[in-house]
Scaffold this motif. Structure first.
Motif, mmCIF file in Angstrom:
data_model
loop_
_atom_site.group_PDB
_atom_site.id
_atom_site.type_symbol
_atom_site.label_atom_id
_atom_site.label_comp_id
_atom_site.label_asym_id
_atom_site.label_seq_id
_atom_site.Cartn_x
_atom_site.Cartn_y
_atom_site.Cartn_z
ATOM 1 N N GLU A 77 0.800 -1.225 0.000
ATOM 2 C CA GLU A 77 0.000 0.000 0.000
ATOM 3 C C GLU A 77 0.831 1.274 0.000
ATOM 4 O OE1 GLU A 77 -2.822 -0.267 3.200
ATOM 5 O OE2 GLU A 77 -3.617 -2.169 2.449
ATOM 6 N N ILE A 78 1.911 1.297 0.791
ATOM 7 C CA ILE A 78 2.679 2.539 0.927
ATOM 8 C C ILE A 78 4.159 2.376 0.584
ATOM 9 C CG2 ILE A 78 1.072 3.511 2.598
ATOM 10 C CD1 ILE A 78 3.208 2.916 4.789
ATOM 11 N N GLY A 79 4.522 1.219 0.068
ATOM 12 C CA GLY A 79 5.906 0.995 -0.322
ATOM 13 C C GLY A 79 6.839 0.916 0.876
ATOM 14 N N THR A 80 8.072 1.303 0.646
ATOM 15 C CA THR A 80 9.085 1.151 1.687
ATOM 16 C C THR A 80 8.889 2.082 2.875
ATOM 17 O OG1 THR A 80 10.582 2.663 0.550
ATOM 18 C CG2 THR A 80 10.817 0.288 0.076
ATOM 19 N N SER A 81 7.985 3.037 2.782
ATOM 20 C CA SER A 81 7.709 3.897 3.939
ATOM 21 C C SER A 81 7.205 3.082 5.131
ATOM 22 C CB SER A 81 6.683 4.970 3.578
ATOM 23 O OG SER A 81 7.246 5.869 2.649
ATOM 24 N N THR A 82 6.726 1.866 4.876
ATOM 25 C CA THR A 82 6.252 1.013 5.962
ATOM 26 C C THR A 82 7.352 0.681 6.963
ATOM 27 O OG1 THR A 82 4.904 -0.924 6.467
ATOM 28 C CG2 THR A 82 6.633 -1.216 4.815
ATOM 29 N N ILE A 83 8.596 0.810 6.551
ATOM 30 C CA ILE A 83 9.704 0.522 7.459
ATOM 31 C C ILE A 83 9.705 1.470 8.661
ATOM 32 C CG2 ILE A 83 11.491 1.965 6.404
ATOM 33 C CD1 ILE A 83 13.351 -0.516 6.711
ATOM 34 N N GLN A 84 9.052 2.632 8.515
ATOM 35 C CA GLN A 84 8.993 3.594 9.610
ATOM 36 C C GLN A 84 7.861 3.321 10.592
ATOM 37 O OE1 GLN A 84 9.728 7.703 8.721
ATOM 38 N NE2 GLN A 84 10.767 7.168 6.822
ATOM 39 N N SER A 85 7.123 2.246 10.376
ATOM 40 C CA SER A 85 6.072 1.865 11.315
ATOM 41 C C SER A 85 6.655 0.973 12.399
ATOM 42 C CB SER A 85 4.963 1.099 10.590
ATOM 43 O OG SER A 85 4.148 0.443 11.539
ATOM 44 N N ARG A 86 6.361 1.322 13.624
ATOM 45 C CA ARG A 86 6.755 0.457 14.736
ATOM 46 C C ARG A 86 5.525 -0.248 15.301
ATOM 47 N NH1 ARG A 86 10.091 3.204 19.148
ATOM 48 N NH2 ARG A 86 8.495 4.816 19.024
ATOM 49 N N ALA A 87 4.619 -0.679 14.420
ATOM 50 C CA ALA A 87 3.448 -1.443 14.856
ATOM 51 C C ALA A 87 3.937 -2.661 15.629
ATOM 52 C CB ALA A 87 2.626 -1.870 13.655
ATOM 53 N N PHE A 88 3.218 -3.024 16.697
ATOM 54 C CA PHE A 88 3.648 -4.145 17.531
ATOM 55 C C PHE A 88 2.455 -4.696 18.297
ATOM 56 C CE2 PHE A 88 3.776 -0.427 20.141
ATOM 57 C CZ PHE A 88 3.507 -0.833 21.439
ATOM 58 N N GLY A 89 2.647 -5.866 18.876
ATOM 59 C CA GLY A 89 1.587 -6.477 19.653
ATOM 60 C C GLY A 89 2.157 -7.325 20.767
ATOM 61 N N GLY A 90 1.280 -7.640 21.706
ATOM 62 C CA GLY A 90 1.675 -8.490 22.817
ATOM 63 C C GLY A 90 0.470 -8.944 23.613
ATOM 64 N N ILE A 91 0.751 -9.760 24.608
ATOM 65 C CA ILE A 91 -0.287 -10.240 25.514
ATOM 66 C C ILE A 91 0.141 -9.912 26.934
ATOM 67 C CG2 ILE A 91 -1.493 -12.279 26.396
ATOM 68 C CD1 ILE A 91 -1.214 -13.510 23.612
ATOM 69 N N ALA A 92 -0.785 -9.350 27.697
ATOM 70 C CA ALA A 92 -0.537 -9.015 29.099
ATOM 71 C C ALA A 92 -1.772 -9.410 29.892
ATOM 72 C CB ALA A 92 -0.259 -7.529 29.263
ATOM 73 N N ASN A 93 -1.590 -10.223 30.900
ATOM 74 C CA ASN A 93 -2.687 -10.667 31.754
ATOM 75 C C ASN A 93 -3.858 -11.213 30.925
ATOM 76 O OD1 ASN A 93 -3.886 -11.126 34.277
ATOM 77 N ND2 ASN A 93 -4.964 -9.161 34.219
ATOM 78 N N GLN A 94 -3.537 -12.033 29.940
ATOM 79 C CA GLN A 94 -4.513 -12.660 29.054
ATOM 80 C C GLN A 94 -5.354 -11.644 28.279
ATOM 81 O OE1 GLN A 94 -6.090 -15.482 32.166
ATOM 82 N NE2 GLN A 94 -5.801 -16.913 30.476
ATOM 83 N N THR A 95 -4.758 -10.487 27.998
ATOM 84 C CA THR A 95 -5.370 -9.457 27.166
ATOM 85 C C THR A 95 -4.434 -9.209 26.000
ATOM 86 O OG1 THR A 95 -6.317 -8.417 29.137
ATOM 87 C CG2 THR A 95 -6.220 -7.071 27.130
ATOM 88 N N VAL A 96 -4.945 -9.304 24.777
ATOM 89 C CA VAL A 96 -4.109 -9.024 23.617
ATOM 90 C C VAL A 96 -4.115 -7.518 23.376
ATOM 91 C CG1 VAL A 96 -5.920 -9.392 21.877
ATOM 92 C CG2 VAL A 96 -3.535 -9.686 21.248
ATOM 93 N N ILE A 97 -2.926 -6.976 23.094
ATOM 94 C CA ILE A 97 -2.750 -5.546 22.853
ATOM 95 C C ILE A 97 -2.091 -5.401 21.489
ATOM 96 C CG2 ILE A 97 -1.681 -3.419 23.690
ATOM 97 C CD1 ILE A 97 -1.571 -4.995 26.474
ATOM 98 N N LEU A 98 -2.773 -4.710 20.577
ATOM 99 C CA LEU A 98 -2.281 -4.535 19.220
ATOM 100 C C LEU A 98 -2.173 -3.043 18.934
ATOM 101 C CD1 LEU A 98 -4.561 -7.258 17.626
ATOM 102 C CD2 LEU A 98 -2.170 -7.505 18.363
ATOM 103 N N CYS A 99 -0.983 -2.602 18.561
ATOM 104 C CA CYS A 99 -0.701 -1.178 18.401
ATOM 105 C C CYS A 99 -0.321 -0.882 16.959
ATOM 106 C CB CYS A 99 0.420 -0.759 19.333
ATOM 107 S SG CYS A 99 0.062 -1.144 21.071
ATOM 108 N N VAL A 100 -1.067 0.049 16.359
ATOM 109 C CA VAL A 100 -0.885 0.377 14.944
ATOM 110 C C VAL A 100 -0.660 1.880 14.779
ATOM 111 C CG1 VAL A 100 -2.253 -1.613 14.218
ATOM 112 C CG2 VAL A 100 -3.382 0.583 14.515
ATOM 113 N N PRO A 101 -0.187 2.282 13.613
ATOM 114 C CA PRO A 101 0.030 3.708 13.370
ATOM 115 C C PRO A 101 -1.266 4.513 13.468
ATOM 116 C CG PRO A 101 1.201 2.411 11.749
ATOM 117 C CD PRO A 101 0.305 1.465 12.507
ATOM 118 N N GLY A 102 -1.112 5.827 13.545
ATOM 119 C CA GLY A 102 -2.242 6.714 13.757
ATOM 120 C C GLY A 102 -3.037 7.092 12.524
ATOM 121 N N SER A 103 -2.578 6.754 11.345
ATOM 122 C CA SER A 103 -3.336 7.147 10.158
ATOM 123 C C SER A 103 -4.588 6.276 10.032
ATOM 124 C CB SER A 103 -2.490 7.055 8.895
ATOM 125 O OG SER A 103 -2.486 5.750 8.364
#
Length: 184
Positions: free
Chosen positions: A118-144
């Motif tokens: 969708e956005i080419g190599t600019s995606t390399i600047q995304s620090r999207a990440f995810g994890g699990i804490a206390n049996q809750t999934v947390i998914l973090c994405v860019p603001g656009s």
């Protein structure tokens, strides 16, 4: 038909309680298009919007909000938008990674792979990440808003759907479900 194909049809959708967090120093409810999009996607997919808030990009405010949500046994997932770039005010990874019991490395990897088309190599600047804490999934994405649309439509929606096979996040959450087919 294989038994796993039969199991696919026997797994029912389970509505989850999902909190949406917008990380921004400039957004409010009137112009939070990314948070609004995620909230709409959550409810239109059959889940319950358990909470929605906007928090300034401050490490301690972010940790406090998400810590409260992961301590709440009625919240199964948190989706965060914003604060994942490289500016001085982008602090979501620094704020939330220490809260995780387990990292979901593949989430950021797959998000960037999908975004490459969708956005080419600019995606390399995304620090999207995810994890699990206390049996809750947390998914973090860019603001656009487009990044949120991509993340929900092409990745998050399936992974928060108990009927998605062979695996999804639902068995790892604080609800009564069976383990992944690949792990049984």
């Amino acid at each position: 038909m294989s038994s796993s194909a039969n199991n696919h049809n026997s797994k029912a959708f389970i509505p989850l309680n999902i909190a949406v967090l917008t990380v921004s120093d400039t957004r409010d409810e009137s112009n939070d298009t990314s948070g609004q999009l995620l909230a709409e996607r959550v409810t239109s997919s059959g889940h319950k919007l358990a909470a929605k808030t906007i928090v300034k990009d401050d490490v301690y405010q972010l940790r406090a909000t998400v810590s409260q949500w992961i301590a709440d046994e009625n919240i199964h997932a948190v989706i965060s938008t914003g604060g994942t770039g490289f500016t001085l005010r982008d602090n979501t990874p620094e704020a939330l990674l220490p809260l995780f019991d387990k990292n979901v490395e593949g989430f950021g990897e797959i998000f960037r792979a999908i975004s490459l088309d969708e956005i080419g190599t600019s995606t390399i600047q995304s620090r999207a990440f995810g994890g699990i804490a206390n049996q809750t999934v947390i998914l973090c994405v860019p603001g656009s808003t487009n990044a949120c649309r991509t993340a929900w439509d092409k990745l998050i929606k399936e992974q928060l759907d108990a009927s998605h096979r062979p695996c999804n996040f639902v068995p790892h959450l604080n609800i009564n479900t069976e383990q992944c087919e690949t792990r049984s």
